[in-house]
Design a protein around this motif. Structure first.
Motif, PDB file in Angstrom:
ATOM      1  N   PHE A  88      -4.367  -8.897  55.076  1.00  0.00           N
ATOM      2  CA  PHE A  88      -4.248  -7.858  56.088  1.00  0.00           C
ATOM      3  C   PHE A  88      -5.644  -7.614  56.646  1.00  0.00           C
ATOM      4  CE2 PHE A  88      -1.322  -6.952  52.602  1.00  0.00           C
ATOM      5  CZ  PHE A  88      -0.112  -7.094  53.262  1.00  0.00           C
ATOM      6  N   ILE A  89      -5.807  -7.784  57.953  1.00  0.00           N
ATOM      7  CA  ILE A  89      -7.095  -7.543  58.602  1.00  0.00           C
ATOM      8  C   ILE A  89      -6.887  -6.401  59.594  1.00  0.00           C
ATOM      9  CG2 ILE A  89      -8.976  -8.513  59.966  1.00  0.00           C
ATOM     10  CD1 ILE A  89      -7.974 -11.311  59.070  1.00  0.00           C
ATOM     11  N   ASN A  90      -7.514  -5.279  59.306  1.00  0.00           N
ATOM     12  CA  ASN A  90      -7.389  -4.113  60.172  1.00  0.00           C
ATOM     13  C   ASN A  90      -8.775  -3.550  60.454  1.00  0.00           C
ATOM     14  OD1 ASN A  90      -4.768  -4.160  58.382  1.00  0.00           O
ATOM     15  ND2 ASN A  90      -4.213  -3.122  60.266  1.00  0.00           N
ATOM     16  N   SER A  91      -8.852  -2.719  61.472  1.00  0.00           N
ATOM     17  CA  SER A  91     -10.111  -2.110  61.879  1.00  0.00           C
ATOM     18  C   SER A  91     -10.030  -0.595  61.749  1.00  0.00           C
ATOM     19  CB  SER A  91     -10.412  -2.490  63.329  1.00  0.00           C
ATOM     20  OG  SER A  91     -11.544  -1.808  63.806  1.00  0.00           O
ATOM     21  N   VAL A  92     -11.137   0.024  61.407  1.00  0.00           N
ATOM     22  CA  VAL A  92     -11.185   1.484  61.356  1.00  0.00           C
ATOM     23  C   VAL A  92     -11.235   2.086  62.755  1.00  0.00           C
ATOM     24  CG1 VAL A  92     -12.202   1.626  59.046  1.00  0.00           C
ATOM     25  CG2 VAL A  92     -13.703   1.478  61.042  1.00  0.00           C
ATOM     26  N   THR A  93     -11.490   1.252  63.764  1.00  0.00           N
ATOM     27  CA  THR A  93     -11.594   1.744  65.139  1.00  0.00           C
ATOM     28  C   THR A  93     -10.500   1.184  66.046  1.00  0.00           C
ATOM     29  OG1 THR A  93     -13.203  -0.028  65.587  1.00  0.00           O
ATOM     30  CG2 THR A  93     -14.092   2.154  65.029  1.00  0.00           C
ATOM     31  N   ASP A  94      -9.332   0.872  65.492  1.00  0.00           N
ATOM     32  CA  ASP A  94      -8.234   0.357  66.314  1.00  0.00           C
ATOM     33  C   ASP A  94      -7.731   1.469  67.231  1.00  0.00           C
ATOM     34  OD1 ASP A  94      -5.361  -0.274  67.043  1.00  0.00           O
ATOM     35  OD2 ASP A  94      -5.965  -2.139  66.065  1.00  0.00           O
ATOM     36  N   PRO A  95      -7.727   1.253  68.543  1.00  0.00           N
ATOM     37  CA  PRO A  95      -7.346   2.322  69.473  1.00  0.00           C
ATOM     38  C   PRO A  95      -5.856   2.645  69.481  1.00  0.00           C
ATOM     39  CG  PRO A  95      -7.736   0.290  70.680  1.00  0.00           C
ATOM     40  CD  PRO A  95      -8.135   0.026  69.255  1.00  0.00           C
ATOM     41  N   TYR A  96      -5.032   1.794  68.871  1.00  0.00           N
ATOM     42  CA  TYR A  96      -3.584   2.008  68.897  1.00  0.00           C
ATOM     43  C   TYR A  96      -3.034   2.565  67.589  1.00  0.00           C
ATOM     44  CZ  TYR A  96      -4.194  -0.925  72.972  1.00  0.00           C
ATOM     45  OH  TYR A  96      -4.622  -1.431  74.165  1.00  0.00           O
ATOM     46  N   GLY A  97      -3.871   2.700  66.578  1.00  0.00           N
ATOM     47  CA  GLY A  97      -3.397   3.183  65.287  1.00  0.00           C
ATOM     48  C   GLY A  97      -3.014   2.077  64.323  1.00  0.00           C
ATOM     49  N   CYS A  98      -3.232   0.822  64.707  1.00  0.00           N
ATOM     50  CA  CYS A  98      -2.966  -0.327  63.811  1.00  0.00           C
ATOM     51  C   CYS A  98      -4.194  -0.483  62.914  1.00  0.00           C
ATOM     52  CB  CYS A  98      -2.737  -1.600  64.615  1.00  0.00           C
ATOM     53  SG  CYS A  98      -1.610  -1.441  65.997  1.00  0.00           S
ATOM     54  N   ASP A  99      -4.567   0.573  62.262  1.00  0.00           N
ATOM     55  CA  ASP A  99      -5.869   0.673  61.629  1.00  0.00           C
ATOM     56  C   ASP A  99      -5.840   0.382  60.129  1.00  0.00           C
ATOM     57  OD1 ASP A  99      -4.724   2.977  60.565  1.00  0.00           O
ATOM     58  OD2 ASP A  99      -5.812   4.312  61.910  1.00  0.00           O
ATOM     59  N   ALA A 100      -6.940   0.684  59.483  1.00  0.00           N
ATOM     60  CA  ALA A 100      -7.094   0.379  58.061  1.00  0.00           C
ATOM     61  C   ALA A 100      -6.060   1.105  57.203  1.00  0.00           C
ATOM     62  CB  ALA A 100      -8.504   0.728  57.601  1.00  0.00           C
ATOM     63  N   SER A 101      -5.598   2.276  57.627  1.00  0.00           N
ATOM     64  CA  SER A 101      -4.576   2.969  56.840  1.00  0.00           C
ATOM     65  C   SER A 101      -3.249   2.206  56.873  1.00  0.00           C
ATOM     66  CB  SER A 101      -4.390   4.410  57.317  1.00  0.00           C
ATOM     67  OG  SER A 101      -3.911   4.451  58.646  1.00  0.00           O
ATOM     68  N   GLN A 102      -2.949   1.556  57.982  1.00  0.00           N
ATOM     69  CA  GLN A 102      -1.745   0.718  58.042  1.00  0.00           C
ATOM     70  C   GLN A 102      -1.914  -0.513  57.145  1.00  0.00           C
ATOM     71  OE1 GLN A 102       1.386   0.849  59.577  1.00  0.00           O
ATOM     72  NE2 GLN A 102       0.882   3.012  59.850  1.00  0.00           N
ATOM     73  N   GLY A 103      -3.104  -1.109  57.180  1.00  0.00           N
ATOM     74  CA  GLY A 103      -3.372  -2.228  56.278  1.00  0.00           C
ATOM     75  C   GLY A 103      -3.205  -1.813  54.829  1.00  0.00           C
ATOM     76  N   ARG A 104      -3.693  -0.632  54.495  1.00  0.00           N
ATOM     77  CA  ARG A 104      -3.594  -0.136  53.122  1.00  0.00           C
ATOM     78  C   ARG A 104      -2.146   0.108  52.728  1.00  0.00           C
ATOM     79  NH1 ARG A 104      -6.776   0.089  48.512  1.00  0.00           N
ATOM     80  NH2 ARG A 104      -5.394   1.114  47.055  1.00  0.00           N
ATOM     81  N   LEU A 105      -1.354   0.641  53.650  1.00  0.00           N
ATOM     82  CA  LEU A 105       0.067   0.871  53.370  1.00  0.00           C
ATOM     83  C   LEU A 105       0.751  -0.447  53.002  1.00  0.00           C
ATOM     84  CD1 LEU A 105       2.485   3.138  55.236  1.00  0.00           C
ATOM     85  CD2 LEU A 105       3.070   0.739  54.972  1.00  0.00           C
ATOM     86  N   MET A 106       0.500  -1.487  53.785  1.00  0.00           N
ATOM     87  CA  MET A 106       1.118  -2.789  53.500  1.00  0.00           C
ATOM     88  C   MET A 106       0.560  -3.371  52.206  1.00  0.00           C
ATOM     89  SD  MET A 106       1.458  -4.421  57.344  1.00  0.00           S
ATOM     90  CE  MET A 106      -0.248  -4.116  57.793  1.00  0.00           C
ATOM     91  N   PHE A 107      -0.745  -3.265  52.013  1.00  0.00           N
ATOM     92  CA  PHE A 107      -1.372  -3.751  50.784  1.00  0.00           C
ATOM     93  C   PHE A 107      -0.777  -3.054  49.563  1.00  0.00           C
ATOM     94  CE2 PHE A 107      -4.550  -3.145  47.472  1.00  0.00           C
ATOM     95  CZ  PHE A 107      -4.888  -4.459  47.184  1.00  0.00           C
ATOM     96  N   ASP A 108      -0.571  -1.749  49.639  1.00  0.00           N
ATOM     97  CA  ASP A 108      -0.003  -1.001  48.512  1.00  0.00           C
ATOM     98  C   ASP A 108       1.392  -1.485  48.156  1.00  0.00           C
ATOM     99  OD1 ASP A 108      -2.307   0.492  48.213  1.00  0.00           O
ATOM    100  OD2 ASP A 108      -1.503   2.280  49.227  1.00  0.00           O
ATOM    101  N   HIS A 109       2.160  -1.908  49.153  1.00  0.00           N
ATOM    102  CA  HIS A 109       3.513  -2.427  48.914  1.00  0.00           C
ATOM    103  C   HIS A 109       3.527  -3.883  48.479  1.00  0.00           C
ATOM    104  CE1 HIS A 109       6.013   0.932  50.134  1.00  0.00           C
ATOM    105  NE2 HIS A 109       5.278   1.086  51.225  1.00  0.00           N
TER     106      HIS A 109
END
Length: 178
Positions: A126-147
């Motif tokens: 999962f490659i996400n950015s802390v500055t994603d302007p659409y909300g596809c950010d690191a918290s979304q990456g973490r959610l998928m990683f946690d699952h």
């Protein structure tokens, strides 16, 4: 068997923008058979209607690498869940598993079979950015990683390519694919 890679563009995108053609060239030079399909209805049609067509036009096996960006990464969650056989590797760039802004997200399923996705995804990134302007950010990456486990990579690089963000190469993704 020939190694293959399928690169899925995001919502409103095309296979000929951003880093997709560059990655295609890099993988082709290493002997991959690369597909960059055009799916203009990605994240427009409900995933239950859209997914069967995607599954029907591609072959997936233990030598397949899947790369998805934004809406294409969200598509990969449903795609991987419904595969008949596991793939070698799945890379979700600016991916997300829940609604991230005020936009409708028909590419998302209401529920995911995380165990089945984990079983079919192969080596998962999962490659996400802390500055994603659409909300596809690191918290979304973490959610998928946690699952799902795998490897989460967090950068500070916007959306990794967009109408106002040139991103013609993506060395990181290239290095992740053997």
């Amino acid at each position: 068997m020939t190694r293959s890679a399928i690169i899925f563009h995001g919502t409103g995108g095309s296979p000929d923008v951003a880093w997709y053609p560059w990655l295609d060239g890099r993988l082709t030079a290493r002997g991959y058979r690369v597909e960059r399909p055009s799916f203009p209805r990605i994240n427009v049609d409900p995933i239950a209607e859209f997914l069967p067509g995607v599954l029907a036009v591609h072959d997936f096996d233990a030598d397949t690498v899947l790369v998805g960006h934004s809406g294409g990464a969200a598509l990969l969650l449903a795609l991987i869940e419904h595969l008949e056989t596991p793939v070698a590797q799945s890379i979700l760039v600016a991916g997300y598993a829940t609604r991230v802004n005020d936009s409708e997200e028909p590419v998302l399923q209401e529920f995911y079979d995380w165990d089945r996705i984990r079983a079919n995804a192969g080596d998962l990134y999962f490659i996400n950015s802390v500055t994603d302007p659409y909300g596809c950010d690191a918290s979304q990456g973490r959610l998928m990683f946690d699952h799902l486990g795998g490897t989460q990579i967090v950068r500070d690089e916007g959306h990794f390519g967009d109408y106002d963000q040139r991103y013609d190469t993506f060395e990181l993704v290239d290095r992740l694919i053997p």
